[in-house]
Design an enzyme around this catalytic site. Structure first.
Site, PDB file in Angstrom:
ATOM      1  N   GLU A 183       0.858  -1.186   0.000  1.00 46.32           N
ATOM      2  CA  GLU A 183       0.000   0.000   0.000  1.00 46.32           C
ATOM      3  C   GLU A 183       0.891   1.232   0.000  1.00 46.32           C
ATOM      4  OE1 GLU A 183      -2.416   2.911  -0.178  1.00 46.32           O
ATOM      5  OE2 GLU A 183      -3.221   0.873  -0.373  1.00 46.32           O
ATOM      6  N   THR A 218      -9.682   4.276   0.597  1.00 48.19           N
ATOM      7  CA  THR A 218     -10.552   5.452   0.514  1.00 48.19           C
ATOM      8  C   THR A 218     -11.551   5.491   1.652  1.00 48.19           C
ATOM      9  OG1 THR A 218     -10.340   5.584  -1.894  1.00 48.19           O
ATOM     10  CG2 THR A 218     -12.284   6.598  -0.917  1.00 48.19           C
ATOM     11  N   CYS A 219     -12.212   4.380   1.927  1.00 45.07           N
ATOM     12  CA  CYS A 219     -13.306   4.369   2.892  1.00 45.07           C
ATOM     13  C   CYS A 219     -12.862   4.852   4.259  1.00 45.07           C
ATOM     14  CB  CYS A 219     -13.900   2.965   2.989  1.00 45.07           C
ATOM     15  SG  CYS A 219     -15.256   2.841   4.178  1.00 45.07           S
ATOM     16  N   CYS A 225     -16.036   6.936   3.387  1.00 51.75           N
ATOM     17  CA  CYS A 225     -17.219   6.714   4.212  1.00 51.75           C
ATOM     18  C   CYS A 225     -17.035   6.986   5.694  1.00 51.75           C
ATOM     19  CB  CYS A 225     -17.771   5.307   3.984  1.00 51.75           C
ATOM     20  SG  CYS A 225     -16.615   4.067   3.445  1.00 51.75           S
ATOM     21  N   LYS A 256     -16.376  10.886   6.369  1.00 47.55           N
ATOM     22  CA  LYS A 256     -17.574  11.578   5.892  1.00 47.55           C
ATOM     23  C   LYS A 256     -18.747  11.347   6.833  1.00 47.55           C
ATOM     24  CE  LYS A 256     -20.214   9.331   3.627  1.00 47.55           C
ATOM     25  NZ  LYS A 256     -20.620   8.310   2.636  1.00 47.55           N
ATOM     26  N   GLY A 277     -24.297  15.391  -8.756  1.00 49.14           N
ATOM     27  CA  GLY A 277     -25.518  14.940  -8.093  1.00 49.14           C
ATOM     28  C   GLY A 277     -25.484  13.489  -7.679  1.00 49.14           C
ATOM     29  N   TYR A 317     -23.656  10.285  -5.096  1.00 50.96           N
ATOM     30  CA  TYR A 317     -23.485  10.081  -3.655  1.00 50.96           C
ATOM     31  C   TYR A 317     -22.718  11.238  -3.016  1.00 50.96           C
ATOM     32  CZ  TYR A 317     -24.521   4.957  -3.464  1.00 50.96           C
ATOM     33  OH  TYR A 317     -25.104   3.720  -3.484  1.00 50.96           O
ATOM     34  N   ILE A 318     -21.508  11.492  -3.545  1.00 48.98           N
ATOM     35  CA  ILE A 318     -20.611  12.441  -2.908  1.00 48.98           C
ATOM     36  C   ILE A 318     -21.198  13.848  -2.944  1.00 48.98           C
ATOM     37  CG2 ILE A 318     -18.304  13.459  -2.978  1.00 48.98           C
ATOM     38  CD1 ILE A 318     -17.345  10.828  -4.271  1.00 48.98           C
ATOM     39  N   GLU A 375     -24.183  14.254  -0.468  1.00 51.36           N
ATOM     40  CA  GLU A 375     -23.720  14.120   0.916  1.00 51.36           C
ATOM     41  C   GLU A 375     -22.929  15.350   1.349  1.00 51.36           C
ATOM     42  OE1 GLU A 375     -23.444   9.247   1.223  1.00 51.36           O
ATOM     43  OE2 GLU A 375     -21.656  10.392   0.669  1.00 51.36           O
ATOM     44  N   ARG A 406     -25.779  17.736 -13.727  1.00 51.44           N
ATOM     45  CA  ARG A 406     -26.170  17.697 -15.135  1.00 51.44           C
ATOM     46  C   ARG A 406     -27.547  17.079 -15.356  1.00 51.44           C
ATOM     47  NH1 ARG A 406     -21.249  15.622 -18.828  1.00 51.44           N
ATOM     48  NH2 ARG A 406     -22.861  16.082 -20.378  1.00 51.44           N
ATOM     49  N   ARG A 416     -28.617   9.469 -10.024  1.00 54.57           N
ATOM     50  CA  ARG A 416     -28.958   8.638 -11.185  1.00 54.57           C
ATOM     51  C   ARG A 416     -28.802   7.161 -10.818  1.00 54.57           C
ATOM     52  NH1 ARG A 416     -25.347   9.345 -16.450  1.00 54.57           N
ATOM     53  NH2 ARG A 416     -23.813   8.552 -14.959  1.00 54.57           N
ATOM     54  N   GLY A 466     -17.682  12.069  -9.666  1.00 50.42           N
ATOM     55  CA  GLY A 466     -17.454  10.640  -9.816  1.00 50.42           C
ATOM     56  C   GLY A 466     -16.027  10.241  -9.505  1.00 50.42           C
ATOM     57  N   THR A 494     -18.001  -0.342  -0.264  1.00 49.59           N
ATOM     58  CA  THR A 494     -16.995  -0.967   0.598  1.00 49.59           C
ATOM     59  C   THR A 494     -17.388  -2.370   1.059  1.00 49.59           C
ATOM     60  OG1 THR A 494     -16.117   1.153   1.336  1.00 49.59           O
ATOM     61  CG2 THR A 494     -15.765  -0.728   2.794  1.00 49.59           C
ATOM     62  N   HIS A 509     -44.167  -0.269  17.593  1.00 48.23           N
ATOM     63  CA  HIS A 509     -44.884   1.012  17.627  1.00 48.23           C
ATOM     64  C   HIS A 509     -44.480   1.828  18.846  1.00 48.23           C
ATOM     65  CE1 HIS A 509     -48.150   3.744  16.692  1.00 48.23           C
ATOM     66  NE2 HIS A 509     -48.505   3.710  17.974  1.00 48.23           N
ATOM     67  N   GLU A 559     -42.108   0.564  11.320  1.00 47.17           N
ATOM     68  CA  GLU A 559     -43.317  -0.260  11.284  1.00 47.17           C
ATOM     69  C   GLU A 559     -44.138  -0.045  10.013  1.00 47.17           C
ATOM     70  OE1 GLU A 559     -46.560   0.698  14.039  1.00 47.17           O
ATOM     71  OE2 GLU A 559     -45.558   2.607  14.449  1.00 47.17           O
TER      72      GLU A 559
END
Length: 463
Positions: free
Chosen positions: A34, A41-42, A47, A50, A174, A176-177, A180, A197, A203, A260, A309, A434, A439
């Protein structure tokens, strides 16, 4: 020939670490490299940090809402430095934990960049190693659009290194990122503009959920600019100017380009080994995650299949069991639960209404309501939408979707039911807890509409 390793994993994110750790536990001689940070990233720029920031953003509205319940709370604003220190400390803890898990399992750890020299040989930092099998698990990286002035913009990674919160922000994208980031920055006190866009955000998600989220974003004070392409970005002193293709000009202290992610295959030397990629740079794999070289595998976001992930982790575990655990198996990509930590969040599993409609006659059950908390607070933009997608013949629940508080937590349990193939009658026979929002999933009695199957019905009538 004798190889240095039975398995070498390139990439120390969720997929790579799980694969390496499980393979080592099965007795394989495992190496893993690594170059940036353990956990990928996560853990480091995705994630985990964030979600911590999303949680931080919730406390401001909660403090305001407490007044409606009789609490006298004074809110003196948000201290970004306190949040940053707490977030970074947790990331550092997890980062170290990933490495310790590998070492504890007996894997040989390399903190270095790895690249192919040939089909079985890797250059790992200053060392040259060979491996009988190789797994590529390098994940992805934020995309930068082909845009004039793009270097003036921030990418998603940059949120986690900012020393102070920008007072005004434009978020481009528009997905996930984008949604959020817009929600958490707004919750922490920034004035946010969000542009994308498409006509609606997210999407690929259920259309009704997308519409409801667009309304919720606007209701909480985010200025939304849908259906907009970007013309240019430029610096103006300490600020930024974003020009839309429509000619509209937006100004802010910072611009986040959340358009993206791309597979991080550049610099891996894939061509030296003859490993094939697609037009986006993602590594081509078969159903067993083997590349065109049968001893080289690719897992996680670098394959650009389902970039989540937990999916990457499951695939890494299954591959290690298959190769070294005498337990050949695959991780299923069907009915994978997912969540978007927007404000409010979305939880989803299975088919959308649009996907199910193409397959045949489908019953759609929906409910919209104001959560009990907000019947008291009167807060705008917090209405809940819940939805079940049901096959009209088999009665199986094909999909479940929710926009609203606690949606991700609720959807984890619903995901088990959808994956198990339970029917609408199984849901109906389950007693609800309840009073909860959850429920509602077991009290949806009448379909809001029936879609799909018109051509089949017309053919039956003609016959």
């Amino acid at each position: 020939m004798a190889y240095d390793f039975d398995l070498f994993v390139i990439g120390g994110g969720s997929a790579g670490v799980r694969c390496a750790r499980i393979a080592a536990g099965h007795g394989a001689r495992v190496g893993i490299a690594e170059a940036r940070f353990w956990g990928g990233t996560c853990v480091n720029v995705g994630c985990v940090p964030k979600k911590i920031m999303v949680q931080a953003a919730e406390y401001g509205p909660w403090a305001e809402d407490a007044k409606a319940f009789g609490w006298d709370i004074e809110c003196h604003g948000h201290d970004w430095s306190v949040l940053r220190a707490a977030r970074d400390a947790e990331v550092a803890r997890l980062n170290g934990l990933y490495r310790r898990l590998l070492e504890g399992a007996g894997a040989t750890v390399f903190e270095a960049h790895a690249r192919f020299l040939d089909a079985h040989t890797l250059q790992v930092g200053e060392e040259r190693v060979t491996a009988e099998r190789i797994v590529v698990a390098v994940g992805g990286r934020p995309s930068r659009p082909d845009l004039k002035g793009v270097d003036c913009g921030l990418i998603s990674d940059d949120l986690f290194t900012l020393e102070k919160r920008p007072e005004t922000v434009i978020v481009v994208g528009g997905g996930y990122i984008g949604v959020e980031f817009a929600g958490l920055l707004c919750g922490l006190g920034s004035k946010v503009k969000l542009t994308y866009r498409q006509k609606l955000p997210l999407r690929g998600f259920d259309q009704e959920m997308r519409e409801a989220l667009a309304d919720a974003l606007a209701a909480q004070g985010i200025d939304v600019f849908p259906g907009q392409k970007i013309e240019s970005l430029e610096a103006a002193g300490d600020g930024r100017i974003l020009t839309l293709a429509s000619g509209q000009v937006l100004e802010a202290d910072a611009v986040f380009l959340a358009v993206g992610r791309d597979p991080a295959t550049e610099g891996l030397g894939l061509e030296a080994a003859g490993i094939e990629t697609n037009e986006r740079g993602a590594i081509r794999v078969d159903d067993d995650h083997a590349t065109n070289l049968p001893h080289v595998y690719a897992i996680g976001d670098v394959t650009d299949r389902l970039n989540l992930t937990p999916m990457a982790t499951a695939v890494g575990h299954a591959l290690a069991d298959t190769l070294f655990g005498k337990n050949p198996r695959r991780a299923s990509y069907d009915n994978v639960p997912k969540a978007v930590f927007s404000t409010p969040p979305i939880g989803s599993v299975g088919l959308t209404e649009e996907e199910a409609e193409k397959r045949g006659r489908t019953e759609i059950y929906t409910t919209r309501f104001t959560p009990m908390r907000h019947t008291i607070t009167k807060r705008e933009g917090r209405r809940t939408l819940m939805k079940l997608v049901v096959d009209a013949e088999s009665r199986k629940v094909l999909g479940a979707h929710m926009l609203g508080e606690d949606a991700p937590e609720i959807m984890q349990g619903i995901g088990i039911a959808v994956r198990a193939g339970l029917t609408k009658e199984d849901f109906d026979a389950t007693i609800g807890i309840h009073p909860t929002a959850a429920e509602e999933f077991v009290t949806l009695r009448s379909p809001a509409r029936t879609v799909g199957g018109e051509e089949e019905e017309a053919a039956d009538d003609a016959a």
